[in-house]
Structure formats: C-alpha cells, structure tokens
Design a protein around this motif. Sequence first.
Motif, PDB file in Angstrom:
ATOM      1  N   UNK A 194     -15.286 -18.624 -14.499  1.00 16.63           N
ATOM      2  CA  UNK A 194     -14.439 -18.286 -13.363  1.00 16.63           C
ATOM      3  C   UNK A 194     -14.946 -17.008 -12.718  1.00 16.63           C
ATOM      4  N   UNK A 195     -14.518 -16.773 -11.492  1.00 14.88           N
ATOM      5  CA  UNK A 195     -14.782 -15.522 -10.797  1.00 14.88           C
ATOM      6  C   UNK A 195     -13.491 -14.717 -10.790  1.00 14.88           C
ATOM      7  N   UNK A 196     -13.523 -13.540 -11.372  1.00 12.98           N
ATOM      8  CA  UNK A 196     -12.318 -12.735 -11.505  1.00 12.98           C
ATOM      9  C   UNK A 196     -11.888 -12.140 -10.172  1.00 12.98           C
ATOM     10  N   UNK A 197     -10.592 -12.066  -9.965  1.00 13.81           N
ATOM     11  CA  UNK A 197     -10.030 -11.327  -8.837  1.00 13.81           C
ATOM     12  C   UNK A 197     -10.335  -9.851  -9.074  1.00 13.81           C
ATOM     13  N   UNK A 198     -11.032  -9.215  -8.147  1.00 14.72           N
ATOM     14  CA  UNK A 198     -11.539  -7.875  -8.415  1.00 14.72           C
ATOM     15  C   UNK A 198     -10.669  -6.755  -7.846  1.00 14.72           C
ATOM     16  N   UNK A 199      -9.387  -7.018  -7.621  1.00 18.71           N
ATOM     17  CA  UNK A 199      -8.482  -5.946  -7.225  1.00 18.71           C
ATOM     18  C   UNK A 199      -8.377  -4.963  -8.383  1.00 18.71           C
ATOM     19  N   UNK A 200      -8.379  -3.656  -8.067  1.00 15.88           N
ATOM     20  CA  UNK A 200      -8.261  -2.663  -9.123  1.00 15.88           C
ATOM     21  C   UNK A 200      -6.913  -2.804  -9.814  1.00 15.88           C
ATOM     22  N   UNK A 201      -6.931  -2.811 -11.128  1.00 16.35           N
ATOM     23  CA  UNK A 201      -5.715  -3.096 -11.875  1.00 16.35           C
ATOM     24  C   UNK A 201      -4.658  -2.008 -11.728  1.00 16.35           C
ATOM     25  N   UNK A 202      -5.042  -0.787 -11.386  1.00 19.57           N
ATOM     26  CA  UNK A 202      -4.037   0.243 -11.143  1.00 19.57           C
ATOM     27  C   UNK A 202      -3.255  -0.058  -9.866  1.00 19.57           C
ATOM     28  N   UNK A 203      -3.874  -0.743  -8.930  1.00 19.99           N
ATOM     29  CA  UNK A 203      -3.154  -1.192  -7.735  1.00 19.99           C
ATOM     30  C   UNK A 203      -2.056  -2.166  -8.127  1.00 19.99           C
ATOM     31  N   UNK A 204      -2.379  -3.069  -9.054  1.00 17.94           N
ATOM     32  CA  UNK A 204      -1.368  -4.012  -9.523  1.00 17.94           C
ATOM     33  C   UNK A 204      -0.282  -3.292 -10.315  1.00 17.94           C
ATOM     34  N   UNK A 205      -0.674  -2.302 -11.106  1.00 13.75           N
ATOM     35  CA  UNK A 205       0.320  -1.547 -11.865  1.00 13.75           C
ATOM     36  C   UNK A 205       1.298  -0.840 -10.927  1.00 13.75           C
ATOM     37  N   UNK A 206       0.799  -0.367  -9.796  1.00 15.22           N
ATOM     38  CA  UNK A 206       1.671   0.327  -8.835  1.00 15.22           C
ATOM     39  C   UNK A 206       2.657  -0.622  -8.166  1.00 15.22           C
ATOM     40  N   UNK A 207       2.378  -1.929  -8.203  1.00 18.40           N
ATOM     41  CA  UNK A 207       3.254  -2.928  -7.588  1.00 18.40           C
ATOM     42  C   UNK A 207       4.193  -3.578  -8.599  1.00 18.40           C
ATOM     43  N   UNK A 208       4.160  -3.094  -9.834  1.00 16.57           N
ATOM     44  CA  UNK A 208       4.984  -3.712 -10.877  1.00 16.57           C
ATOM     45  C   UNK A 208       6.474  -3.612 -10.562  1.00 16.57           C
ATOM     46  N   UNK A 209       6.911  -2.476 -10.032  1.00 13.01           N
ATOM     47  CA  UNK A 209       8.316  -2.312  -9.686  1.00 13.01           C
ATOM     48  C   UNK A 209       8.754  -3.298  -8.624  1.00 13.01           C
ATOM     49  N   UNK A 210       7.924  -3.488  -7.603  1.00  9.27           N
ATOM     50  CA  UNK A 210       8.236  -4.456  -6.550  1.00  9.27           C
ATOM     51  C   UNK A 210       8.256  -5.866  -7.104  1.00  9.27           C
ATOM     52  N   UNK A 211       7.342  -6.154  -8.036  1.00  4.96           N
ATOM     53  CA  UNK A 211       7.305  -7.484  -8.645  1.00  4.96           C
ATOM     54  C   UNK A 211       8.586  -7.752  -9.431  1.00  4.96           C
ATOM     55  N   UNK A 212       9.038  -6.781 -10.209  1.00  3.77           N
ATOM     56  CA  UNK A 212      10.269  -6.947 -10.986  1.00  3.77           C
ATOM     57  C   UNK A 212      11.466  -7.143 -10.063  1.00  3.77           C
ATOM     58  N   UNK A 213      11.509  -6.402  -8.980  1.00  5.86           N
ATOM     59  CA  UNK A 213      12.617  -6.535  -8.035  1.00  5.86           C
ATOM     60  C   UNK A 213      12.678  -7.945  -7.455  1.00  5.86           C
ATOM     61  N   UNK A 214      11.536  -8.507  -7.082  1.00  7.54           N
ATOM     62  CA  UNK A 214      11.517  -9.859  -6.519  1.00  7.54           C
ATOM     63  C   UNK A 214      11.919 -10.900  -7.556  1.00  7.54           C
ATOM     64  N   UNK A 215      11.448 -10.726  -8.791  1.00  9.39           N
ATOM     65  CA  UNK A 215      11.809 -11.660  -9.870  1.00  9.39           C
ATOM     66  C   UNK A 215      13.326 -11.671 -10.066  1.00  9.39           C
ATOM     67  N   UNK A 216      13.932 -10.471  -9.996  1.00 12.17           N
ATOM     68  CA  UNK A 216      15.372 -10.389 -10.178  1.00 12.17           C
ATOM     69  C   UNK A 216      16.120 -10.907  -8.942  1.00 12.17           C
ATOM     70  N   UNK A 217      15.562 -10.687  -7.763  1.00 11.95           N
ATOM     71  CA  UNK A 217      16.212 -11.176  -6.542  1.00 11.95           C
ATOM     72  C   UNK A 217      16.350 -12.694  -6.536  1.00 11.95           C
ATOM     73  N   UNK A 218      15.307 -13.385  -6.984  1.00 13.86           N
ATOM     74  CA  UNK A 218      15.361 -14.848  -6.957  1.00 13.86           C
ATOM     75  C   UNK A 218      15.989 -15.399  -8.236  1.00 13.86           C
ATOM     76  N   UNK A 219      16.429 -14.504  -9.131  1.00 10.86           N
ATOM     77  CA  UNK A 219      17.034 -14.913 -10.409  1.00 10.86           C
ATOM     78  C   UNK A 219      16.124 -15.906 -11.126  1.00 10.86           C
ATOM     79  N   UNK A 220      14.865 -15.515 -11.273  1.00  6.74           N
ATOM     80  CA  UNK A 220      13.849 -16.429 -11.805  1.00  6.74           C
ATOM     81  C   UNK A 220      14.216 -16.965 -13.174  1.00  6.74           C
ATOM     82  N   UNK A 221      14.789 -16.140 -14.007  1.00  4.05           N
ATOM     83  CA  UNK A 221      15.115 -16.575 -15.368  1.00  4.05           C
ATOM     84  C   UNK A 221      16.485 -17.257 -15.463  1.00  4.05           C
ATOM     85  N   UNK A 222      17.216 -17.313 -14.357  1.00  3.12           N
ATOM     86  CA  UNK A 222      18.575 -17.874 -14.381  1.00  3.12           C
ATOM     87  C   UNK A 222      18.592 -19.389 -14.409  1.00  3.12           C
TER      88      UNK A 222
END
Length: 335
Positions: free
Chosen positions: A307-335
Amino acid sequence: MTIRTALVATAATLTLAPAAQADVNIYSYRQPELIQPVLDAFTEATDIQTNVAFLDKGMVERLKAEGARSPADIILTTDISRLAEAVAAGVTQPVESDVLATAIPDYLRDSGNHWFGVTTRARIVYASKDRVDPGEVTTYEDLADPKWQGRICTRSGTHSYTLALVAAMIHHHGEEATRDWLKGLKANLARKPQGNDRAQVKAIWSGECDISLGNTYYMGQMLEDEEQKAWAESVNVLFPVFEGAGTHVNISGVAMTKSAPNQDDALKFMEFLASEQAQEVYASVVYEYPVAPGTEPSELVASWGSFTADDVNLMELASLRGAALRLVEEVDFDG
C-alpha cells in the motif's frame, strides 16, 4: 551476550533499578515479549544493558509524578495520541540526530524532534472471503455507501484507533463532510460498536457482518492463536485509501524522557531502532511495517499486500483528535 532485563512489571509493582545499574531504562507500553528480541539485538551490538518496565496504563502520569528523579530514559509506545500526550505533558525532550532524521520520514516524526516513529500499522478493511469481492472496497469514503447497510462491524467510535481515522477524514474533507460520513457509516453497521479489532473479524467469521475496520498486525496475532486462526483465514486484508491520498497509518514510536539520566546511551538506543537490523527484527515480531529506507516487512506481513501510506504528519492528526471525538459524539456513533 544475554541481555539482563531487570524488571518486567505492572505499574502497581514497578520499581526500576537505580540508573547506575542499567545503561538504558525503558518505560514501555509494548508487551515485554514483543520488544525483547530488539533489546537482545541492541545489547549484542553495543554491549549496553537495558532495564524495562512494562506499564499497561498511566505512563505520562507516572513520569509527571517522578519528575526530575525519574529513572526512565526512553518511552516506547504505540499510537500517535500517546506520543502527543507525552509531548504536551512536558515529559519528553527534543533529540538532535542525523541518523534519525535520515532514517525516519518527516511525516512519521515530530517536527520538534520529540518522538520518532519506529514501525507503522495500516488501518485496513477485513473482508469476508466468501461474501465480499476484494474489488468492492477501495476507499474509506465508500464505507458510508448504502450498499454496505447492515454489513459492517467496528469497535467503539471513541477508541483511539477510530478517532485517528476520523481525524484523518477531517484533515482530507473537513468537519461537515466527515459528520456526513460518520452518519453513513453508522447507518451501515450490522451491530452496535463493541469489542476489539479481533472481535470484529470473529463476527465476520460467524456471519454477523461482511467487513470490518482493523489494524494490520491483528492478522498476525490471530494466525498465532489456534482458536483465532480460523477467524483470520476467513477474511482478506484490503487496503482502502482516502480519495486523492493513501492508506491511513499509525505508529509505534520512541521518545527520550525529559529527565533521562543516561542520555548518551538512550540516544544510541533510539538510533539503533532506526537501523536496518533493528527495524526488520522489531517489525517482524510485532507484525508491523519498518519505516527506514531499504527495509522490508517480514514475509508474512508482505503477503497481505502492499500500500501507499497517507503521508499527512501524524501530529496534524493528533491536533484534530478533539474535533474527531466531538463529531463521533454528535452523531451518537456508539448509540
């Protein structure tokens, strides 16, 4: 030479030997049996001893509590979220090394040189050999297509593996599109999110669903287990990509602690992890992909495909973790 591992313990009973008794003291989230081969190779190559403490949780809290008196030189851990947490907590220090800068690609190391990726794992799709044509799954975006309704299993949306993937989706498409994608993915679930990555493959084997998200190394772990081998043999490993980008990856990484009492030997250990020898030994044992130039995965790992890896810097993804959690909770993904 046989390496002397002074301690392998849980955090509850852990007491590392004084620094003078061991040249490199390591706090590790990786199980002892997974890192022992590379520790043996390091000692054989350098005559430097190591002292390992295995912690199943609370590494950052422990380092903060120990402060300048901490005996730990090195952090060995998995997942960018844990490395980012350590940096944010101020328990690591920058490391200047031409060896590491040359061996570790930019997107797999901290721009401030606080941590370095050692191996990668891909976040892939496990797909039933009987019910899914491998060509049906090409992108992560496709998982929200109604054609998968009632056919997908996954672990909790709040797990770090899921959040890293959601953060990558935000990076590539923005929050609004990611929210829609999460809603579509949720609508396609065969059951409420539950269990670990291997539990999803078991569900495919038992007929509960047809595809699941998981990390590549779990295939190796399942093939080692007599009970789980049948689960592994019931699925194909597929490498989806983000539209216009590559396959999502995460890392196993290393960092030097802020209080490291044995900095010179700790740096030698970090540089050894970037060597071709250590990369291939370590990656083989943990069923992951080496990252240094000229290195190759084990024969088993290579058999799953390239495979060819997505080469976005992983610290960029770490900085978006809060936004990711908020969206997961907004859509009640685990509900």
